[in-house]
Design a protein around this motif. Structure first.
Motif, PDB file in Angstrom:
ATOM      1  N   VAL A   1      80.675   1.960 -47.838  1.00 34.82           N
ATOM      2  CA  VAL A   1      80.151   1.862 -49.226  1.00 34.82           C
ATOM      3  C   VAL A   1      78.789   2.474 -49.668  1.00 34.82           C
ATOM      4  N   PRO A   2      78.584   3.187 -50.665  1.00 37.47           N
ATOM      5  CA  PRO A   2      77.350   3.882 -50.839  1.00 37.47           C
ATOM      6  C   PRO A   2      76.309   3.138 -51.437  1.00 37.47           C
ATOM      7  N   THR A   3      76.188   1.873 -51.602  1.00 33.18           N
ATOM      8  CA  THR A   3      75.285   0.930 -52.232  1.00 33.18           C
ATOM      9  C   THR A   3      74.043   1.094 -51.980  1.00 33.18           C
ATOM     10  N   VAL A   4      73.669   1.379 -50.668  1.00 37.69           N
ATOM     11  CA  VAL A   4      72.214   1.527 -50.048  1.00 37.69           C
ATOM     12  C   VAL A   4      71.701   3.013 -50.902  1.00 37.69           C
ATOM     13  N   GLU A   5      72.303   3.822 -51.084  1.00 33.67           N
ATOM     14  CA  GLU A   5      71.873   5.167 -51.605  1.00 33.67           C
ATOM     15  C   GLU A   5      71.866   4.798 -53.007  1.00 33.67           C
ATOM     16  N   GLN A   6      72.659   4.461 -53.569  1.00 31.09           N
ATOM     17  CA  GLN A   6      72.703   4.081 -55.087  1.00 31.09           C
ATOM     18  C   GLN A   6      71.619   3.095 -55.596  1.00 31.09           C
ATOM     19  N   VAL A   7      71.430   2.149 -54.907  1.00 32.62           N
ATOM     20  CA  VAL A   7      70.350   1.209 -55.203  1.00 32.62           C
ATOM     21  C   VAL A   7      68.622   1.971 -54.860  1.00 32.62           C
ATOM     22  N   THR A   8      68.735   2.761 -53.836  1.00 29.33           N
ATOM     23  CA  THR A   8      67.521   2.836 -53.066  1.00 29.33           C
ATOM     24  C   THR A   8      66.996   4.406 -53.384  1.00 29.33           C
ATOM     25  N   GLY A   9      68.029   5.145 -53.550  1.00 21.06           N
ATOM     26  CA  GLY A   9      67.821   6.536 -53.740  1.00 21.06           C
ATOM     27  C   GLY A   9      67.818   7.442 -52.374  1.00 21.06           C
ATOM     28  N   ARG A  10      68.160   6.696 -51.319  1.00 20.33           N
ATOM     29  CA  ARG A  10      68.026   7.251 -50.223  1.00 20.33           C
ATOM     30  C   ARG A  10      69.233   7.085 -49.144  1.00 20.33           C
ATOM     31  N   THR A  11      69.605   7.752 -48.315  1.00 24.18           N
ATOM     32  CA  THR A  11      70.783   7.952 -47.475  1.00 24.18           C
ATOM     33  C   THR A  11      70.428   6.677 -46.535  1.00 24.18           C
ATOM     34  N   ALA A  12      71.382   5.885 -46.334  1.00 23.03           N
ATOM     35  CA  ALA A  12      71.595   4.955 -45.343  1.00 23.03           C
ATOM     36  C   ALA A  12      71.369   5.319 -43.944  1.00 23.03           C
ATOM     37  N   ARG A  13      70.486   4.552 -43.126  1.00 25.58           N
ATOM     38  CA  ARG A  13      70.360   4.924 -41.995  1.00 25.58           C
ATOM     39  C   ARG A  13      71.617   4.822 -40.851  1.00 25.58           C
ATOM     40  N   THR A  14      71.543   5.495 -40.174  1.00 19.29           N
ATOM     41  CA  THR A  14      72.776   5.700 -38.939  1.00 19.29           C
ATOM     42  C   THR A  14      72.488   4.737 -37.837  1.00 19.29           C
ATOM     43  N   PHE A  15      73.545   4.357 -37.145  1.00 15.30           N
ATOM     44  CA  PHE A  15      73.472   3.780 -36.035  1.00 15.30           C
ATOM     45  C   PHE A  15      72.577   4.310 -34.872  1.00 15.30           C
ATOM     46  N   ALA A  16      72.953   5.639 -34.670  1.00 14.29           N
ATOM     47  CA  ALA A  16      72.213   6.608 -33.727  1.00 14.29           C
ATOM     48  C   ALA A  16      70.689   6.287 -33.838  1.00 14.29           C
ATOM     49  N   SER A  17      70.112   6.434 -35.270  1.00 15.52           N
ATOM     50  CA  SER A  17      68.792   6.257 -35.394  1.00 15.52           C
ATOM     51  C   SER A  17      68.329   4.963 -34.987  1.00 15.52           C
ATOM     52  N   TRP A  18      69.263   3.885 -35.379  1.00 12.17           N
ATOM     53  CA  TRP A  18      68.947   2.434 -35.063  1.00 12.17           C
ATOM     54  C   TRP A  18      68.605   2.279 -33.234  1.00 12.17           C
ATOM     55  N   ALA A  19      69.726   2.910 -32.590  1.00  6.47           N
ATOM     56  CA  ALA A  19      69.872   2.678 -31.229  1.00  6.47           C
ATOM     57  C   ALA A  19      68.354   3.658 -30.607  1.00  6.47           C
ATOM     58  N   LEU A  20      67.883   4.668 -31.172  1.00  8.93           N
ATOM     59  CA  LEU A  20      66.796   5.036 -30.879  1.00  8.93           C
ATOM     60  C   LEU A  20      65.643   4.276 -31.055  1.00  8.93           C
ATOM     61  N   GLU A  21      65.499   3.531 -31.981  1.00 11.34           N
ATOM     62  CA  GLU A  21      64.401   2.520 -32.204  1.00 11.34           C
ATOM     63  C   GLU A  21      64.446   1.413 -31.138  1.00 11.34           C
ATOM     64  N   HIS A  22      65.603   1.265 -30.821  1.00 17.51           N
ATOM     65  CA  HIS A  22      65.692   0.122 -30.069  1.00 17.51           C
ATOM     66  C   HIS A  22      66.008   0.259 -28.529  1.00 17.51           C
ATOM     67  N   ALA A  23      65.843   1.540 -28.252  1.00 17.37           N
ATOM     68  CA  ALA A  23      66.249   2.000 -26.839  1.00 17.37           C
ATOM     69  C   ALA A  23      65.575   1.175 -25.873  1.00 17.37           C
ATOM     70  N   ASP A  24      64.513   0.838 -25.920  1.00 14.73           N
ATOM     71  CA  ASP A  24      63.718   0.000 -24.871  1.00 14.73           C
ATOM     72  C   ASP A  24      64.314  -1.223 -24.645  1.00 14.73           C
ATOM     73  N   ALA A  25      65.203  -1.737 -25.545  1.00 13.09           N
ATOM     74  CA  ALA A  25      65.917  -2.974 -25.260  1.00 13.09           C
ATOM     75  C   ALA A  25      66.939  -2.902 -24.379  1.00 13.09           C
ATOM     76  N   PHE A  26      67.595  -1.653 -24.246  1.00 12.91           N
ATOM     77  CA  PHE A  26      68.756  -1.435 -23.366  1.00 12.91           C
ATOM     78  C   PHE A  26      68.221  -0.834 -22.048  1.00 12.91           C
ATOM     79  N   ARG A  27      66.995  -0.458 -21.744  1.00 13.00           N
ATOM     80  CA  ARG A  27      66.531   0.184 -20.607  1.00 13.00           C
ATOM     81  C   ARG A  27      66.246  -1.163 -19.592  1.00 13.00           C
ATOM     82  N   PRO A  28      66.500  -1.007 -18.276  1.00 14.77           N
ATOM     83  CA  PRO A  28      66.200  -1.972 -17.058  1.00 14.77           C
ATOM     84  C   PRO A  28      64.783  -2.235 -16.994  1.00 14.77           C
TER      85      PRO A  28
END
Length: 284
Positions: free
Chosen positions: A257-284
């Motif tokens: 759904v386009p709600t995030v962009e409609q309300v905030t005016g910016r595109t919703a963040r992708t899961f790929a960007s989330w994964a990069l932000e949290h990469a350290d949580a998945f490293r040994p």
């Protein structure tokens, strides 16, 4: 694309954020502070809150209305969660919380909704407070449940294989921030998703890209899934709920759904960007 973001935000006075140290609340506090708003954060453990220095952290527990008077004093807008305690039990005292909010002068509220409506939403519906219900399909942060298995065995194992249009927690917070500081959002129910629906295997691949190594995905049988869920200490009722959810996903799970962009005016963040932000949580 047309957007609901039509006006310059006006300061609503002090904004109270409940659940301020949670995965959505912490983003909301940071975004409101960055926009120059006065923010008060409710915490059961203020000494451990670790919030920006501009934030007024106040002790209180939503399950105990007697502990909330100081938190609501002088507040004109509030972000509410609908659960309490470490186990996340649904609040049963929503009428008391909302009455206190009304007496304190609260005019706007956002509610982070869950699977079912709670006493908080029922009380708001008959109140004088203008409120907005946020309805995320699934948090991207749910993937953190996979972190131990990825770190220790380099694999994600689960029964469910259906796609989910999970949403970044910062985007949920961004929608809440707009609804709390601008007019025109009262009475709305906002379904929230990310920009794409991904299967667990596809999410695993995005995490693998973020950490720079191959991670396997293994689809489990029902019996294997029960053992996996039990290993987290879940009750048998929750284990069976997990099995049913894996086999019969909600119809809206894969709906983008386009709600995030409609309300905030910016595109919703992708899961790929989330994964990069949290990469350290998945490293040994």
């Amino acid at each position: 694309m047309s957007t609901l973001l039509q006006e310059t935000p006006r300061s609503p006075g002090t904004i109270l954020v409940t659940g301020a140290t949670g995965i959505v609340g912490r983003h909301l506090v940071q975004q409101l502070v960055a926009a120059g708003h006065r923010v008060r954060a409710l915490s059961r453990r203020p000494a451990q809150a670790n919030l920006p220095p501009e934030v007024e952290v106040v002790a209180g527990d939503l399950a105990d209305v007697g502990s909330l008077a100081r938190a609501f004093e002088g507040v004109s807008a509030v972000h509410l969660i609908t659960f309490a305690g470490d186990e996340g039990e649904s609040l049963s005292n929503g009428d008391e919380i909302v009455r206190l909010a009304e007496r304190s002068g609260v005019r706007k509220a956002t509610v982070l909704g869950g699977w079912d409506e709670t006493s908080v939403e029922r009380a708001l519906r008959v109140s004088a407070i203008g409120w907005t219900r946020l309805e995320p399909v699934e948090f991207m942060a749910n993937a953190l449940e996979w972190a131990p298995s990825i770190r220790e065995k380099n694999v994600v194992r689960m029964l469910a294989t259906w796609p989910s249009a999970m949403v970044h927690e910062a985007d949920i917070a961004a929608v809440a921030a707009v609804a709390l500081t601008q007019d025109g959002h009262e009475g709305k129910r906002y379904p929230l998703s990310g920009p794409e629906a991904l299967t667990p295997a596809e999410r695993t691949a995005r995490i693998a890209e973020a950490v720079g190594r191959h991670i396997a995905f293994k689809s489990l049988s029902e019996d294997e899934e029960r053992e996996r869920l039990r290993s987290y200490g879940y009750s048998e009722d929750y284990v069976e709920f997990g099995i049913q959810l894996a086999r019969n996903p909600p119809a809206e799970a894969a709906r983008v759904v386009p709600t995030v962009e409609q309300v905030t005016g910016r595109t919703a963040r992708t899961f790929a960007s989330w994964a990069l932000e949290h990469a350290d949580a998945f490293r040994p």
